[in-house]
Design a protein around this motif. Structure first.
Motif, short mmCIF file in Angstrom:
data_model
loop_
_atom_site.label_atom_id
_atom_site.label_comp_id
_atom_site.label_asym_id
_atom_site.label_seq_id
_atom_site.Cartn_x
_atom_site.Cartn_y
_atom_site.Cartn_z
N TRP A 1 2.22 1.59 -3.51
CA TRP A 1 1.18 2.05 -4.43
C TRP A 1 0.92 3.54 -4.25
N LYS A 2 0.87 3.99 -3.00
CA LYS A 2 0.64 5.42 -2.75
C LYS A 2 1.79 6.26 -3.29
N GLU B 1 3.04 9.62 -10.21
CA GLU B 1 2.27 9.78 -11.44
C GLU B 1 1.54 11.12 -11.45
N GLU B 2 0.95 11.50 -10.32
CA GLU B 2 0.27 12.79 -10.24
C GLU B 2 1.24 13.94 -10.50
N GLU C 1 0.83 -1.20 0.00
CA GLU C 1 0.00 0.00 0.00
C GLU C 1 0.87 1.25 0.00
N GLN D 1 3.78 5.46 -5.81
CA GLN D 1 3.68 5.46 -7.27
C GLN D 1 2.58 6.40 -7.75
N GLU D 2 1.45 6.43 -7.05
CA GLU D 2 0.37 7.34 -7.42
C GLU D 2 0.81 8.78 -7.29
#
Length: 138
Positions: A98-99, A105-106, A95, A101-102
């Motif tokens: 993933w956070k 990306e943002e 998790e 990576q997000e």
């Protein structure tokens, strides 16, 4: 097809006789609750629930004949709980990944948008078109 386009252009569709706005609102709330539940429940939660149910049923169905069977059951339960803790830790680490990576990306999309706007402003300035900006410099 034409009927669908008319509805999208603002023509209201007539509702049926059994339409109830209160029920429609409750159905939307239920859909949101299902989505929240699907986001919140993880594999580790299902593993723990399955472990508890399995050992509860096993304890009610199987008759214990010796002390060694009790100790072996306790050992198996502790192993199952250990597997739960390993799965939970794996999910926590993933998790965080993933956070991260997000967030990257943002940031990348934001930078791309800024670059695109800067290029458009430069092209407009080069062609002599007046460009209005939100930034007010004094």
């Amino acid at each position: 097809m034409a009927k669908l386009e008319e509805e999208q252009e603002g023509v209201r569709r007539r509702r049926g006789h059994f339409f109830n706005q209160d029920m429609a609102d409750h159905m939307k709330e239920a859909a949101e609750a299902r989505q929240d539940f699907a986001r919140m429940v993880t594999f580790s939660d299902i593993w723990l629930l399955g472990t508890i149910i399995f050992f509860s049923i096993l304890g009610n169905v199987r008759r214990v004949k010796s002390h060694s069977e009790v100790y072996f059951g306790i050992f198996l339960f502790c192993c199952s709980f250990g597997v739960y803790l390993l799965i939970k830790e794996w999910e926590r680490r993933n998790e965080e990944e993933w956070k991260r990576q997000e967030a990257e990306e943002e940031e990348w999309f934001r930078q791309e948008e800024e670059d695109r706007l800067a290029a458009a402003a430069a092209a407009a300035e080069a062609s002599g078109v007046l460009v209005y900006s939100d930034d007010h410099e004094s």
